[in-house]
Design a protein around this motif. Structure first.
Motif, short mmCIF file in Angstrom:
data_model
loop_
_atom_site.label_atom_id
_atom_site.label_comp_id
_atom_site.label_asym_id
_atom_site.label_seq_id
_atom_site.Cartn_x
_atom_site.Cartn_y
_atom_site.Cartn_z
N VAL A 1 62.87 8.09 -35.67
CA VAL A 1 63.05 6.66 -35.44
C VAL A 1 63.33 6.37 -33.97
CG1 VAL A 1 64.61 4.71 -35.86
CG2 VAL A 1 63.75 6.07 -37.78
N VAL A 2 64.20 7.17 -33.37
CA VAL A 2 64.54 6.98 -31.95
C VAL A 2 63.29 7.14 -31.08
CG1 VAL A 2 65.82 7.92 -29.99
CG2 VAL A 2 66.95 7.66 -32.22
N ILE A 3 62.50 8.15 -31.36
CA ILE A 3 61.27 8.38 -30.59
C ILE A 3 60.29 7.24 -30.81
CG2 ILE A 3 59.24 9.87 -30.37
CD1 ILE A 3 61.06 12.24 -30.91
N ALA A 4 60.22 6.74 -32.04
CA ALA A 4 59.31 5.63 -32.35
C ALA A 4 59.69 4.38 -31.56
CB ALA A 4 59.32 5.34 -33.85
N LEU A 5 60.97 4.05 -31.54
CA LEU A 5 61.43 2.86 -30.81
C LEU A 5 61.21 3.00 -29.31
CD1 LEU A 5 64.74 2.13 -32.77
CD2 LEU A 5 62.57 0.89 -32.93
N ALA A 6 61.28 4.25 -28.82
CA ALA A 6 61.07 4.48 -27.39
C ALA A 6 59.60 4.46 -27.01
CB ALA A 6 61.70 5.82 -26.99
N SER A 7 58.73 4.71 -27.97
CA SER A 7 57.30 4.85 -27.64
C SER A 7 56.41 3.73 -28.17
CB SER A 7 56.78 6.19 -28.18
OG SER A 7 56.89 6.24 -29.60
N VAL A 8 56.96 2.84 -28.99
CA VAL A 8 56.11 1.82 -29.62
C VAL A 8 55.42 0.91 -28.59
CG1 VAL A 8 57.99 0.12 -29.92
CG2 VAL A 8 56.00 0.10 -31.46
N ALA A 9 56.07 0.72 -27.44
CA ALA A 9 55.47 -0.14 -26.41
C ALA A 9 54.11 0.39 -25.95
CB ALA A 9 56.42 -0.26 -25.21
N PHE A 10 53.92 1.70 -26.01
CA PHE A 10 52.67 2.30 -25.54
C PHE A 10 51.50 2.03 -26.49
CE2 PHE A 10 55.97 4.62 -23.34
CZ PHE A 10 55.46 4.75 -22.06
N VAL A 11 51.79 1.82 -27.78
CA VAL A 11 50.70 1.49 -28.70
C VAL A 11 50.48 -0.01 -28.77
CG1 VAL A 11 51.06 3.58 -30.06
CG2 VAL A 11 52.18 1.46 -30.77
N ILE A 12 51.48 -0.78 -28.32
CA ILE A 12 51.33 -2.23 -28.25
C ILE A 12 50.54 -2.61 -27.00
CG2 ILE A 12 52.57 -4.41 -27.93
CD1 ILE A 12 54.85 -3.23 -29.58
N ARG A 13 50.82 -1.92 -25.91
CA ARG A 13 50.21 -2.24 -24.61
C ARG A 13 48.69 -2.19 -24.69
NH1 ARG A 13 52.66 1.49 -20.31
NH2 ARG A 13 54.51 0.34 -21.03
N GLY A 14 48.07 -3.28 -24.29
CA GLY A 14 46.61 -3.33 -24.27
C GLY A 14 45.96 -3.59 -25.61
N ALA A 15 46.77 -3.83 -26.65
CA ALA A 15 46.20 -4.07 -27.98
C ALA A 15 45.35 -5.34 -27.97
CB ALA A 15 47.31 -4.20 -29.01
N ASP A 16 44.16 -5.24 -28.51
CA ASP A 16 43.25 -6.39 -28.59
C ASP A 16 42.92 -6.63 -30.06
OD1 ASP A 16 41.48 -8.42 -28.02
OD2 ASP A 16 39.82 -7.07 -27.58
N GLU A 17 43.93 -7.00 -30.83
CA GLU A 17 43.77 -7.13 -32.28
C GLU A 17 43.98 -8.56 -32.77
OE1 GLU A 17 42.67 -4.73 -34.20
OE2 GLU A 17 42.59 -3.36 -32.49
N ARG A 18 44.24 -9.48 -31.84
CA ARG A 18 44.51 -10.85 -32.28
C ARG A 18 43.28 -11.43 -32.95
NH1 ARG A 18 47.75 -15.57 -29.01
NH2 ARG A 18 47.70 -17.12 -30.66
N LEU A 19 43.48 -12.02 -34.12
CA LEU A 19 42.38 -12.52 -34.93
C LEU A 19 42.41 -14.04 -34.98
CD1 LEU A 19 42.75 -10.06 -37.94
CD2 LEU A 19 41.17 -9.87 -36.02
N SER A 20 41.23 -14.65 -34.79
CA SER A 20 41.12 -16.10 -34.96
C SER A 20 40.86 -16.43 -36.42
CB SER A 20 39.99 -16.65 -34.10
OG SER A 20 38.76 -16.02 -34.41
N THR A 21 40.17 -15.52 -37.11
CA THR A 21 39.95 -15.66 -38.55
C THR A 21 39.64 -14.28 -39.11
OG1 THR A 21 38.57 -16.60 -40.28
CG2 THR A 21 37.53 -16.26 -38.15
N PRO A 22 40.39 -13.82 -40.13
CA PRO A 22 40.20 -12.48 -40.65
C PRO A 22 39.02 -12.34 -41.58
CG PRO A 22 41.92 -13.57 -41.86
CD PRO A 22 41.50 -14.52 -40.75
N ALA A 23 38.50 -13.44 -42.06
CA ALA A 23 37.36 -13.39 -42.97
C ALA A 23 36.62 -14.71 -42.92
CB ALA A 23 37.82 -13.09 -44.39
N THR A 24 35.33 -14.70 -43.09
CA THR A 24 34.52 -15.89 -43.00
C THR A 24 35.02 -16.96 -43.95
OG1 THR A 24 32.60 -14.54 -42.48
CG2 THR A 24 32.18 -16.80 -43.19
N GLY A 25 35.34 -18.10 -43.36
CA GLY A 25 35.74 -19.24 -44.17
C GLY A 25 37.16 -19.20 -44.67
N VAL A 26 37.94 -18.21 -44.22
CA VAL A 26 39.30 -18.08 -44.69
C VAL A 26 40.23 -18.18 -43.50
CG1 VAL A 26 40.99 -16.65 -45.88
CG2 VAL A 26 38.59 -16.61 -46.58
N SER A 27 41.21 -19.07 -43.56
CA SER A 27 42.17 -19.22 -42.46
C SER A 27 43.03 -17.98 -42.39
CB SER A 27 43.05 -20.45 -42.71
OG SER A 27 44.07 -20.51 -41.75
#
Length: 249
Positions: free
Chosen positions: A220-246
């Motif tokens: 857990v300690v290692i995860a909290l110390a390293s999570v920023a590295f998997v967040i950094r540069g993430a391009d996962e923001r979705l405008s719509t996850p499926a056609t026609g579905v908010s």
């Protein structure tokens, strides 16, 4: 959030209807199945139907891009080590067929809780918020989900400790999703982790039983110390996850 609270409510209501206190789950196979397994089966069915109707299976289970940094997978690897220590420390001679069968049903917790938090909730949050908030809120709400154990009879102090560790565990599962690009591995690790924690608490644990918990905290300690590295540069923001579905309910 409606799906999240709906899942928590379904699990709580089913568990209450069975009349098995949380503290008595490990006493027998019947208690474990009625007090935990049955609610997981009902929750899994309802979540599968909900995800299908929304058309969110792909974004819930898969990221479009993996994390640029793969080394934070050290944290999930340490959790696997803790899991193995739990299994080695388990008093398998105390098991009967019924308890083992009920324990296997516990593997569903990986599917239900991961799909609820780091699946559907994550998809929805990504349509509105930055990835750092997606990590924090999915992990925090995953931790708070365990408050219902206090309503089920577990004392408040160990429940709050469970909530804190679950936040850290949620961070480990989030890292595993980002590094592998799939929620499936987090589902598997989560399911076997819960299986191992109930297993080691049944019967008379071996001398290394406490070691699993210590190793978990290190992860857990290692995860909290390293999570920023998997967040950094993430391009996962979705405008719509499926056609026609908010993206948000």
């Amino acid at each position: 959030m409606v799906i999240y609270f709906g899942y928590v409510a379904v699990v709580f209501v089913v568990q209450q209807l069975t009349g098995v206190p949380y503290t008595d789950l490990g006493d027998s196979g019947a208690n474990l199945f009625l007090g935990a397994g049955l609610s997981l089966i009902v929750g899994a069915i309802l979540l599968a139907i909900t995800t299908t109707l929304l058309g969110w299976w792909r974004p819930a289970l898969f990221d479009r891009h993996r994390s640029a940094h793969s080394w934070p997978i050290i944290a999930p690897a340490i959790m696997v080590l803790a899991l193995l220590v739990n299994l080695v420390s388990t008093d398998w001679s105390s098991y009967d067929g019924a308890f083992f069968a009920a324990s296997v049903v516990l593997l569903l917790v990986g599917f239900t809780e991961e799909l609820t938090t780091r699946g559907l909730l994550l998809v929805s949050l990504r349509s509105r918020l930055s990835e750092v908030w997606v990590w924090f809120l999915t992990s925090a709400l995953f931790g708070l989900m365990h408050l219902i154990n206090a309503l089920g009879g577990q004392p408040l102090a160990p429940t709050m400790q469970q909530v804190a560790l679950a936040f850290g565990g949620g961070t480990i599962f989030y890292i595993l999703r980002r590094v592998t690009g799939s929620l499936i591995w987090a589902m598997v690790l989560h399911g076997f982790w819960d299986f191992s924690t109930f297993a080691v608490g049944h019967g008379t644990p071996g001398p290394l039983a406490a070691t699993g918990g210590i190793i978990e905290i290190v992860g857990v300690v290692i995860a909290l110390a390293s999570v920023a590295f998997v967040i950094r540069g993430a391009d996962e923001r979705l405008s719509t996850p499926a056609t026609g579905v908010s993206a948000t309910p």
